[in-house]
Write an enzyme that holds these catalytic residues in place. Structure first.
Site, PDB file in Angstrom:
ATOM      1  N   ASN A   1      11.195  15.858  63.552  1.00  0.00           N
ATOM      2  CA  ASN A   1      10.828  15.896  64.740  1.00  0.00           C
ATOM      3  C   ASN A   1       9.358  14.782  64.700  1.00  0.00           C
ATOM      4  O   ASN A   1       8.815  15.019  63.694  1.00  0.00           O
ATOM      5  CB  ASN A   1       9.963  17.377  65.024  1.00  0.00           C
ATOM      6  CG  ASN A   1       8.925  17.513  65.932  1.00  0.00           C
ATOM      7  OD1 ASN A   1       8.807  16.636  66.783  1.00  0.00           O
ATOM      8  ND2 ASN A   1       8.341  18.493  65.863  1.00  0.00           N
TER       9      ASN A   1
ATOM     10  N   GLU B   1       9.273  27.954  60.809  1.00  0.00           N
ATOM     11  CA  GLU B   1       8.048  27.072  60.635  1.00  0.00           C
ATOM     12  C   GLU B   1       7.060  27.632  60.592  1.00  0.00           C
ATOM     13  O   GLU B   1       6.353  27.926  61.762  1.00  0.00           O
ATOM     14  CB  GLU B   1       8.175  25.934  61.856  1.00  0.00           C
ATOM     15  CG  GLU B   1       9.346  25.181  61.791  1.00  0.00           C
ATOM     16  CD  GLU B   1       9.089  23.600  62.193  1.00  0.00           C
ATOM     17  OE1 GLU B   1       9.193  22.590  61.387  1.00  0.00           O
ATOM     18  OE2 GLU B   1       8.808  23.360  63.467  1.00  0.00           O
TER      19      GLU B   1
ATOM     20  N   LYS C   1       7.244  14.483  66.783  1.00  0.00           N
ATOM     21  CA  LYS C   1       6.269  14.877  67.589  1.00  0.00           C
ATOM     22  C   LYS C   1       5.651  13.829  68.534  1.00  0.00           C
ATOM     23  O   LYS C   1       6.438  12.931  68.903  1.00  0.00           O
ATOM     24  CB  LYS C   1       4.962  15.168  66.543  1.00  0.00           C
ATOM     25  CG  LYS C   1       5.333  16.227  65.413  1.00  0.00           C
ATOM     26  CD  LYS C   1       4.376  16.908  64.730  1.00  0.00           C
ATOM     27  CE  LYS C   1       5.035  17.797  63.891  1.00  0.00           C
ATOM     28  NZ  LYS C   1       4.237  18.776  63.181  1.00  0.00           N
TER      29      LYS C   1
ATOM     30  N   GLU D   1       3.528  23.957  67.960  1.00  0.00           N
ATOM     31  CA  GLU D   1       2.594  23.356  68.782  1.00  0.00           C
ATOM     32  C   GLU D   1       2.535  23.731  70.377  1.00  0.00           C
ATOM     33  O   GLU D   1       1.969  23.606  71.017  1.00  0.00           O
ATOM     34  CB  GLU D   1       2.577  21.658  68.524  1.00  0.00           C
ATOM     35  CG  GLU D   1       2.100  21.562  67.025  1.00  0.00           C
ATOM     36  CD  GLU D   1       2.656  20.341  66.305  1.00  0.00           C
ATOM     37  OE1 GLU D   1       3.323  19.693  67.036  1.00  0.00           O
ATOM     38  OE2 GLU D   1       2.792  20.341  65.090  1.00  0.00           O
TER      39      GLU D   1
ATOM     40  N   GLY E   1       1.919  20.629  59.423  1.00  0.00           N
ATOM     41  CA  GLY E   1       0.980  19.499  59.723  1.00  0.00           C
ATOM     42  C   GLY E   1      -0.069  19.449  58.516  1.00  0.00           C
ATOM     43  O   GLY E   1      -0.045  19.754  57.584  1.00  0.00           O
TER      44      GLY E   1
ATOM     45  N   SER F   1       5.429  21.157  56.053  1.00  0.00           N
ATOM     46  CA  SER F   1       5.115  20.436  54.945  1.00  0.00           C
ATOM     47  C   SER F   1       6.135  20.400  53.860  1.00  0.00           C
ATOM     48  O   SER F   1       5.812  20.370  52.683  1.00  0.00           O
ATOM     49  CB  SER F   1       3.635  21.039  54.302  1.00  0.00           C
ATOM     50  OG  SER F   1       2.712  21.238  55.102  1.00  0.00           O
TER      51      SER F   1
ATOM     52  N   HIS G   1       8.630  25.126  69.460  1.00  0.00           N
ATOM     53  CA  HIS G   1       8.035  24.390  68.592  1.00  0.00           C
ATOM     54  C   HIS G   1       6.322  25.289  68.494  1.00  0.00           C
ATOM     55  O   HIS G   1       5.728  25.320  69.438  1.00  0.00           O
ATOM     56  CB  HIS G   1       7.658  23.226  68.480  1.00  0.00           C
ATOM     57  CG  HIS G   1       7.214  22.439  67.307  1.00  0.00           C
ATOM     58  ND1 HIS G   1       5.847  22.331  66.994  1.00  0.00           N
ATOM     59  CD2 HIS G   1       7.724  21.964  65.944  1.00  0.00           C
ATOM     60  CE1 HIS G   1       5.702  21.732  65.875  1.00  0.00           C
ATOM     61  NE2 HIS G   1       6.804  21.603  65.129  1.00  0.00           N
TER      62      HIS G   1
HETATM   63  P1  13P Z   1       5.284  18.526  58.860  1.00  0.00           P
HETATM   64  O1  13P Z   1       6.328  18.463  57.790  1.00  0.00           O
HETATM   65  O2  13P Z   1       4.523  17.604  58.965  1.00  0.00           O
HETATM   66  O3  13P Z   1       4.381  19.875  58.514  1.00  0.00           O
HETATM   67  O4  13P Z   1       5.710  19.088  60.372  1.00  0.00           O
HETATM   68  C1  13P Z   1       6.692  20.218  60.428  1.00  0.00           C
HETATM   69  C2  13P Z   1       7.229  20.248  61.859  1.00  0.00           C
HETATM   70  O5  13P Z   1       6.494  20.802  62.634  1.00  0.00           O
HETATM   71  C3  13P Z   1       8.536  19.829  62.070  1.00  0.00           C
HETATM   72  O6  13P Z   1       8.847  20.275  63.376  1.00  0.00           O
END
Ligand code: 13P
Length: 269
Positions: free
Chosen positions: A12, A172, A14, A102, A178, A219, A100
């Site tokens: 993703n 997640e 983002k 976020e 993040g 991560s 997601h």
């Molecule tokens: P990170 O791997 O940067 O922590 O992000 C994971 C994520 O949100 C995938 O949707």
């Protein structure tokens, strides 16, 4: 374990990467991974809305599935700022990410809304990728399992068992995602993945529930991808930052694939 014979690896991007950067990324990723037989690998990229049409045109969908980061549940109407399933159909999107962390935490989406989006995605022939996961606070209170079961039960409410084979789940944990995230240990991730598989079997029946791949995200990096992928209930990885460079993503893909197929007792080709 889910019995899945295919590994699911995706990213993703983002709110990063403009059109040119996204096209460069998917094109390079396709070139680097072209030799990997796709009957053992489902590779997907979920870039921002404005890049979707160009991304979809620049690589074949047999090599890389392209997904949207969100979608409205209605086909059209007075929903300023939203993107409809019809608009995504027009650009040839294959999957739609729903819920997601976020979206849930920054934009306050709830399980009932995610459910409407899951149903709309299926209606329009997209694969819904439902993201679930507890916050750090919920983990501390010891209610991670209740939270995740609720997200699944409400998120997939009304999905007929025969459609279960068309959905995907990403676990997640919010505290793991993040720049400030701390990756889940492989043992903790495995425990939650086992719970997710059990819950899906409860919801859809064992046979149908087992068809749903459950990916770990939060991560994931060079250092932990191999430890995570060998866990029995982890069917794939959903990666943010560590996958945004195509060469780096390709090196993670090459590392985890043989381990995944050793675990599954099957060959990738
Ligand atoms: P990170 O791997 O940067 O922590 O992000 C994971 C994520 O949100 C995938 O949707």
């Amino acid at each position: 374990m889910s019995g899945s014979r295919k590994i699911y690896l995706g990213t993703n991007t983002k709110m990063y990467k403009n059109i040119r950067q996204t096209v460069d990324f998917v094109t390079r990723l396709e070139t680097l991974t072209k030799d990997i037989p796709r009957d053992g690998l489902e590779l997907f990229v979920i870039p921002s809305y404005t890049t979707l049409a160009a991304a979809r045109k620049s690589v074949p969908e047999t090599d890389i599935l392209i997904g949207a980061q969100n979608m409205c549940w209605e086909d059209q109407g007075q929903f300023t700022g939203e993107i409809s399933p019809l608009m995504l159909e027009e650009v040839g999107v294959n999957l739609v990410m729903i819920g997601h962390s976020e979206r849930r935490h920054v934009f306050r989406e709830n399980d009932a809304e995610e459910n409407r989006k899951v149903l709309a995605a299926l209606k329009h022939g997209f694969v819904p990728l439902l993201c679930v996961g507890e916050t750090g606070e919920e983990k501390e209170y010891g209610i991670a399992e209740e939270v995740i079961r609720t997200q699944l039960k409400v998120g997939f409410r009304g999905v007929p068992a025969e459609q279960a084979g068309k959905v995907m789940v990403a676990y997640e944990p919010v505290w793991a995602i993040g720049v400030n995230g701390k990756p889940a240990s492989e043992d903790y991730a495995e425990k939650i993945h086992a719970l997710i598989h059990r819950t899906l079997a409860e919801q859809f029946g064992r046979e149908q529930g087992e068809k749903i791949p459950v990916l770990y995200g939060g991560s994931v990096n060079d250092g932990n991808a191999e430890k995570l992928i060998v866990m029995p209930h982890i069917d794939g990885l959903f990666i943010g930052r560590s996958a945004w460079d195509a060469d780096h993503f390709n090196s993670i893909i090459r590392k985890v694939m043989p381990l995944f197929f050793q675990k599954s007792g099957t060959e990738g080709d």
